[in-house]
Design an enzyme around this catalytic site. Sequence first.
Site, PDB file in Angstrom:
ATOM      1  N   LYS A 181      -8.859  36.071 -66.739  1.00  0.00           N
ATOM      2  CA  LYS A 181      -8.508  34.822 -67.414  1.00  0.00           C
ATOM      3  C   LYS A 181      -9.663  34.404 -68.321  1.00  0.00           C
ATOM      4  O   LYS A 181     -10.730  34.061 -67.849  1.00  0.00           O
ATOM      5  CB  LYS A 181      -8.246  33.697 -66.417  1.00  0.00           C
ATOM      6  N   GLY A 232     -19.179  30.771 -64.365  1.00  0.00           N
ATOM      7  CA  GLY A 232     -18.873  29.408 -64.787  1.00  0.00           C
ATOM      8  C   GLY A 232     -19.742  28.417 -64.035  1.00  0.00           C
ATOM      9  O   GLY A 232     -20.860  28.743 -63.641  1.00  0.00           O
ATOM     10  N   SER A 233     -19.192  27.233 -63.818  1.00  0.00           N
ATOM     11  CA  SER A 233     -20.010  26.162 -63.248  1.00  0.00           C
ATOM     12  C   SER A 233     -20.189  26.337 -61.744  1.00  0.00           C
ATOM     13  O   SER A 233     -19.359  26.941 -61.062  1.00  0.00           O
ATOM     14  CB  SER A 233     -19.358  24.809 -63.512  1.00  0.00           C
ATOM     15  N   THR A 234     -21.285  25.787 -61.240  1.00  0.00           N
ATOM     16  CA  THR A 234     -21.558  25.852 -59.807  1.00  0.00           C
ATOM     17  C   THR A 234     -20.479  25.116 -59.019  1.00  0.00           C
ATOM     18  O   THR A 234     -20.080  25.556 -57.941  1.00  0.00           O
ATOM     19  CB  THR A 234     -22.962  25.293 -59.515  1.00  0.00           C
ATOM     20  N   GLY A 237     -17.548  27.418 -58.755  1.00  0.00           N
ATOM     21  CA  GLY A 237     -17.937  28.548 -57.911  1.00  0.00           C
ATOM     22  C   GLY A 237     -17.915  28.176 -56.438  1.00  0.00           C
ATOM     23  O   GLY A 237     -17.452  28.935 -55.586  1.00  0.00           O
ATOM     24  N   GLU A 254     -21.503  34.050 -60.859  1.00  0.00           N
ATOM     25  CA  GLU A 254     -22.616  33.855 -61.779  1.00  0.00           C
ATOM     26  C   GLU A 254     -22.471  32.435 -62.298  1.00  0.00           C
ATOM     27  O   GLU A 254     -21.575  32.146 -63.087  1.00  0.00           O
ATOM     28  CB  GLU A 254     -22.540  34.911 -62.900  1.00  0.00           C
ATOM     29  N   CYS A 288     -26.056  29.829 -69.628  1.00  0.00           N
ATOM     30  CA  CYS A 288     -26.362  29.460 -68.243  1.00  0.00           C
ATOM     31  C   CYS A 288     -27.821  29.696 -67.915  1.00  0.00           C
ATOM     32  O   CYS A 288     -28.396  29.014 -67.085  1.00  0.00           O
ATOM     33  CB  CYS A 288     -25.467  30.222 -67.275  1.00  0.00           C
ATOM     34  N   GLU A 385     -27.617  20.677 -65.446  1.00  0.00           N
ATOM     35  CA  GLU A 385     -27.407  21.625 -66.524  1.00  0.00           C
ATOM     36  C   GLU A 385     -26.684  20.894 -67.660  1.00  0.00           C
ATOM     37  O   GLU A 385     -25.590  20.372 -67.478  1.00  0.00           O
ATOM     38  CB  GLU A 385     -26.550  22.789 -66.022  1.00  0.00           C
TER      39      GLU A 385
END
Lengths: 474, 291
Positions: A181, A232-234, A237, A254, A288, A385
């Site tokens: 995706k 992507g974002s923490t 994740g 990641e 990132c 971030e």
Amino acid sequence: MFEYAPAPESVRPQIKEHYGLFVDGKFTDAADGADFKSVNPSTEEVLFTVAEAGAADVQNSVAAARRAQEAVWGPMSGAERGKYLFRIARLLQEKAREFAVAESLDNGKPIKETRDFDVPTAAQHFFYHAGWADKLAYAGLGSDPRPLGVIGQVIPWNFPLLMLAWKIAPALACGNTVVLKPAETTPLTALMFAELCQEADLPPGVVNILPGAGGTGAALVDSAVDKIAFTGSTAVGRAIAKSIAGSKKRLTLELGGKAANIVFDDAAVDQAVEGIVNGIFFNQGHVCCAGSRLLVQESVADEVLARLKDRVTTLRVGDPLDKNTDIGAINSAEQLERIAALTDAGSGEGAEVWQPDCDLPDRGFWFRPTVFTGVQQSMRIAKEEIFGPVLSVLTFRTPDEAIAKANNTPYGLSAGVWTEKGSKILWAAERLRAGVVWANTFNQFDAASPFGGLKESGYGREGGRQGLEAYLDV
Amino acid sequence: MSDRLRVKKTYKLYVGGKFPRSESGRSYPVSSPDGTELANAALASRKDGRDAVAAARKAQRPWAGQTAYLRGQILYRVAEMLEGRAGQFAEELADATGAEVHDALGAVEAAIDRLVHYAGWTDKYTSVLGGANPVAGPYFNHTTPEPLGVIAVVAPQDDPFLGLIEAVAPAIAAGNTVVVLASETKPLPALSFGEVLATSDLPGGVVNVLSGRAAEVAPHLAAHADVNGVDLSGVADAELAASLEAAAAETLKVVRRPGKRLDSLGLLRQWTEYKTVWHPAGMAAAAGGGY
């Protein structure tokens, strides 16, 4: 000072008015007929419409990928799999200009970067992993490495084609098939890649591309895949890691970062300034592993900051298709809002803001390169971030203090060290809690070099021998 | 039989190189499978878990900072100390599991041999797993595995000694420190193992042994923000394992699920993270990035 004349890229890729999902080797519309628009962030014009995959489409794609994995791709010899990947790498090189322009249009990043970095590095990733396909038993991970099966992959919008390559190349080399995706705001190069898979005669179902937003991604995570690979974002994740707890699904992540870029008093200052600029303003700071926290030794802070501001003043912000452009458009209105909100928070918490006096285009999403000084570790701009062209500058007195401040974050993706003393580099690199350390350079990437983070920046590596582990049952 | 009254051992926790009782003041009776009461073991609490994590965290950097050669010698020393007490451990293990002493001795000897095996890995696995990477540019680029940090281990329930050593040895060989929750019903050999560790030059805090209920203590270890990895290989209850994995996800810990079998290099890899360092190798590259 010389004036720059505009040098716009003249090649225009063939962008269709509408793209479908790429399932089992064919383009098709979503089962529920949903679609969405992709916008050029530098003009706010609609580039094309694209089908939005729903749960039924996810199920179909995973089934197609399963059939292809079991019947074709898994049983195929590694050497043959490798040849398909070499072919893909070559086609990407042949179409490099087209992909570079398309990426710039859909993402907003400067053509200079897509042309010189995103597309060539993506091609390298396929070429590199092609060679592994028949050598997996020599990767040092075990004598009988086997594919995991069907991989669900979700990638971000900051390096759309490159992140696709990082995900698809190793997965395919290891004998898996994929359902990927792309990000909601940047599906174009993934769909062009799907066309390229057709041109390469890649067997149907080996690669499936499902454009969509968070709902599509969640459906993919919940589907019958064997593994999820997410960049992507923490926050997302973490949600994925929780949702697959207790299942047999594997996961590599990641995630975000808040990298420290440490400049010691014995650094070569001009080189360090170039590295600071590259570290935070590369790709509009949508990176990132961006060097978003500059830690500069107090004794050289004034000199470094003065030269840094001089250098940032020369950066050219504007038309991504102009070959002179250093900083392109922010990827979306939503991201622009987030950058602005965090920047406001920085000023609100007492940091001193500085921006060069540059013109911005009237339309599109833009943000001036921004440098905050007087930043304290407790401020949001030092902790969160920002994912934009915003640098937070902190100072330190001793090397130990630099390491302590650098590591004072839940993230652990990357770090930079600038000093002319080799022993100090090794000393610092050993103590920095980060998956990648750049010494006297920054933001370097290579297919042969494993990339990935520690702590809340995730787990698993992409690239290199170590990256194969993410796609093998060993 | 002499009529001398035997001196029985008080089985305590092993935390930070010391042998405390549970801060909660609790203990629980431990029996052999035939119902013979063996001893009371300390019943660890959430706070004991917290103390153990703090001890493990404090010990981690110095332990990882030792030379690989020294870590190997210390692990070998653990094997030496265990060899000298193999008979005692065989009896404790036989009492705990109901096995014949002869068979239990076999398990103890296998554990000793595993310790020797990992003693020999400490100065080799980094070169086996890492190396220099041939990047397409004028850079020296190399990757090395580094310890993850603090690992919380729920040790196997039915293999209370060899299983525990198999879980702990690779983690500490790779420079991590460990908080291990011993088998709930068979904790005594693990608690005695603390005595072996304490006399093996292993710095206090590198291995911390708790006894108690997995369902009570493990959720706090899995959720503890200062823990970097969680080994659930000893969690028999699938529901508990899933909830521990979900708790560990909050700070994105590395999790080893129950039933995940790995060889020794695989176990070393499980508890390490790769760090990749780039450095310019030519003057042109020293100019930085694309600007």
